[in-house]
Scaffold this motif. Structure first.
Motif, PDB file in Angstrom:
ATOM      1  N   ARG A  36       0.835  -1.213   0.000  1.00  0.00           N
ATOM      2  CA  ARG A  36       0.000   0.000   0.000  1.00  0.00           C
ATOM      3  C   ARG A  36       0.865   1.257   0.000  1.00  0.00           C
ATOM      4  N   MET A  37       2.044   1.205   0.633  1.00  0.00           N
ATOM      5  CA  MET A  37       2.947   2.358   0.561  1.00  0.00           C
ATOM      6  C   MET A  37       3.410   2.572  -0.865  1.00  0.00           C
ATOM      7  N   LEU A  38       3.690   1.470  -1.580  1.00  0.00           N
ATOM      8  CA  LEU A  38       4.059   1.566  -2.992  1.00  0.00           C
ATOM      9  C   LEU A  38       2.929   2.202  -3.794  1.00  0.00           C
ATOM     10  N   ILE A  39       1.702   1.737  -3.548  1.00  0.00           N
ATOM     11  CA  ILE A  39       0.537   2.302  -4.235  1.00  0.00           C
ATOM     12  C   ILE A  39       0.454   3.804  -3.993  1.00  0.00           C
ATOM     13  N   CYS A  61      -5.943  -1.798 -13.030  1.00  0.00           N
ATOM     14  CA  CYS A  61      -5.220  -2.648 -13.976  1.00  0.00           C
ATOM     15  C   CYS A  61      -3.776  -2.182 -14.154  1.00  0.00           C
ATOM     16  N   GLU A  62      -3.525  -0.890 -13.979  1.00  0.00           N
ATOM     17  CA  GLU A  62      -2.146  -0.401 -14.042  1.00  0.00           C
ATOM     18  C   GLU A  62      -1.356  -0.868 -12.820  1.00  0.00           C
ATOM     19  N   PHE A  63      -2.009  -0.874 -11.663  1.00  0.00           N
ATOM     20  CA  PHE A  63      -1.328  -1.343 -10.450  1.00  0.00           C
ATOM     21  C   PHE A  63      -0.976  -2.825 -10.529  1.00  0.00           C
ATOM     22  N   THR A  64      -1.837  -3.610 -11.189  1.00  0.00           N
ATOM     23  CA  THR A  64      -1.503  -5.037 -11.300  1.00  0.00           C
ATOM     24  C   THR A  64      -0.184  -5.215 -12.047  1.00  0.00           C
ATOM     25  N   VAL A 123      -5.108  -6.094  -5.576  1.00  0.00           N
ATOM     26  CA  VAL A 123      -5.029  -4.636  -5.701  1.00  0.00           C
ATOM     27  C   VAL A 123      -6.349  -4.004  -5.282  1.00  0.00           C
ATOM     28  N   SER A 124      -7.440  -4.576  -5.764  1.00  0.00           N
ATOM     29  CA  SER A 124      -8.762  -4.041  -5.467  1.00  0.00           C
ATOM     30  C   SER A 124      -9.017  -3.981  -3.964  1.00  0.00           C
ATOM     31  N   GLN A 125      -8.600  -5.013  -3.265  1.00  0.00           N
ATOM     32  CA  GLN A 125      -8.786  -5.049  -1.807  1.00  0.00           C
ATOM     33  C   GLN A 125      -7.921  -4.023  -1.089  1.00  0.00           C
ATOM     34  N   HIS A 126      -6.701  -3.806  -1.604  1.00  0.00           N
ATOM     35  CA  HIS A 126      -5.842  -2.761  -1.032  1.00  0.00           C
ATOM     36  C   HIS A 126      -6.493  -1.382  -1.218  1.00  0.00           C
ATOM     37  N   MET A 127      -7.038  -1.148  -2.413  1.00  0.00           N
ATOM     38  CA  MET A 127      -7.658   0.150  -2.678  1.00  0.00           C
ATOM     39  C   MET A 127      -8.854   0.399  -1.758  1.00  0.00           C
ATOM     40  N   ARG A 128      -9.614  -0.658  -1.515  1.00  0.00           N
ATOM     41  CA  ARG A 128     -10.765  -0.519  -0.630  1.00  0.00           C
ATOM     42  C   ARG A 128     -10.327  -0.122   0.777  1.00  0.00           C
ATOM     43  N   LYS A 129      -9.210  -0.718   1.233  1.00  0.00           N
ATOM     44  CA  LYS A 129      -8.690  -0.362   2.562  1.00  0.00           C
ATOM     45  C   LYS A 129      -8.259   1.092   2.608  1.00  0.00           C
ATOM     46  N   LEU A 130      -7.566   1.522   1.541  1.00  0.00           N
ATOM     47  CA  LEU A 130      -7.100   2.907   1.484  1.00  0.00           C
ATOM     48  C   LEU A 130      -8.282   3.864   1.410  1.00  0.00           C
ATOM     49  N   LYS A 131      -9.337   3.446   0.715  1.00  0.00           N
ATOM     50  CA  LYS A 131     -10.511   4.306   0.587  1.00  0.00           C
ATOM     51  C   LYS A 131     -11.254   4.412   1.921  1.00  0.00           C
ATOM     52  N   THR A 132     -11.393   3.276   2.601  1.00  0.00           N
ATOM     53  CA  THR A 132     -12.057   3.272   3.909  1.00  0.00           C
ATOM     54  C   THR A 132     -11.338   4.207   4.887  1.00  0.00           C
ATOM     55  N   ALA A 133     -10.028   4.266   4.782  1.00  0.00           N
ATOM     56  CA  ALA A 133      -9.241   5.135   5.665  1.00  0.00           C
ATOM     57  C   ALA A 133      -9.138   6.553   5.121  1.00  0.00           C
TER      58      ALA A 133
END
Lengths: 109, 109
Positions: A18-21, A33-36, A46-56
DNA sequence: TGAATAAATAAGCAATCACTTATATAATGG
DNA sequence: CCATTATATAAGTGATTGCTTATTTATTCA
């Protein structure tokens, strides 16, 4: 800012992928798809990481046709601190430029 | 600063009890037995939190007779950022002063 | 339409988490 | 020396984590 909110915010950052993202997002808005490609990771991961970042509240999303474009939430109170943290981290080996060179950069419309 | 180090550092902070510990340490050096009072937590639980903080180089320890006195590691690169983060958090309800009032503050020698 | 593409969601799994209780180690002081 | 105190360590537990594979939803475009 209470302890529970700070905990969830920091937990969201406390993962090297997630720090890389976030590091990538500090330069460009990008889609899943670019992150993959950039992270060599499966699409659901990736999708699950984004959801975590969005929730926070670290990132925002914008639907654009088939794609969802993700950006850093520049309005967040801790955004300046985040940028400082990210500045301490090295540039990832795989760059968005190298994606472009391979013709894998998504261009909406 | 690489991604793995940053991840372990942030993971060490990303816990509301450890943030409380760090908040207390930003004002006073304290020992385990004082934290058990301040956080209303068992002694092994506090001890394990301190070990995590020490592994991440967030705190330092100093043996003083029966007690181990814990302090913030002010020499850490990320110490200024840590202080900033802690400044955003509210003062804990149970204070070191209230410990003193109850005669539970440890005074070495 | 319908095939292809992008993303989200669900279920499952091994590893890690923050605790617990029990015990061990170490220092103090009568 | 021995009881007390401070801390560390060990083993166990339920909850959470970051992934996986499979499937679903949604959009584009031939």
């Amino acid at each position: 800012m209470d302890y529970v909110y700070m905990e969830s915010y920091l937990k969201a950052i406390s993962d090297h992928n997630r720090m890389l993202i976030l590091k990538y997002l500090s330069k460009d808005s990008l889609c899943i798809c670019e992150f993959t490609e950039l992270l060599d990771m499966t699409q659901p991961a990736v999708s699950q990481h984004m959801r975590k970042l969005k929730t926070a509240e670290l990132v925002t999303e914008e639907k654009r046709g088939r794609w969802t474009i993700w950006s850093l939430n520049v309005r967040h109170t801790l955004y300046p601190m985040l940028i400082h943290l990210l500045s301490l981290l090295p540039e990832p080996e795989i760059t968005v430029e190298s994606l472009e060179a391979e013709g894998k950069r998504v261009v909406c419309e």
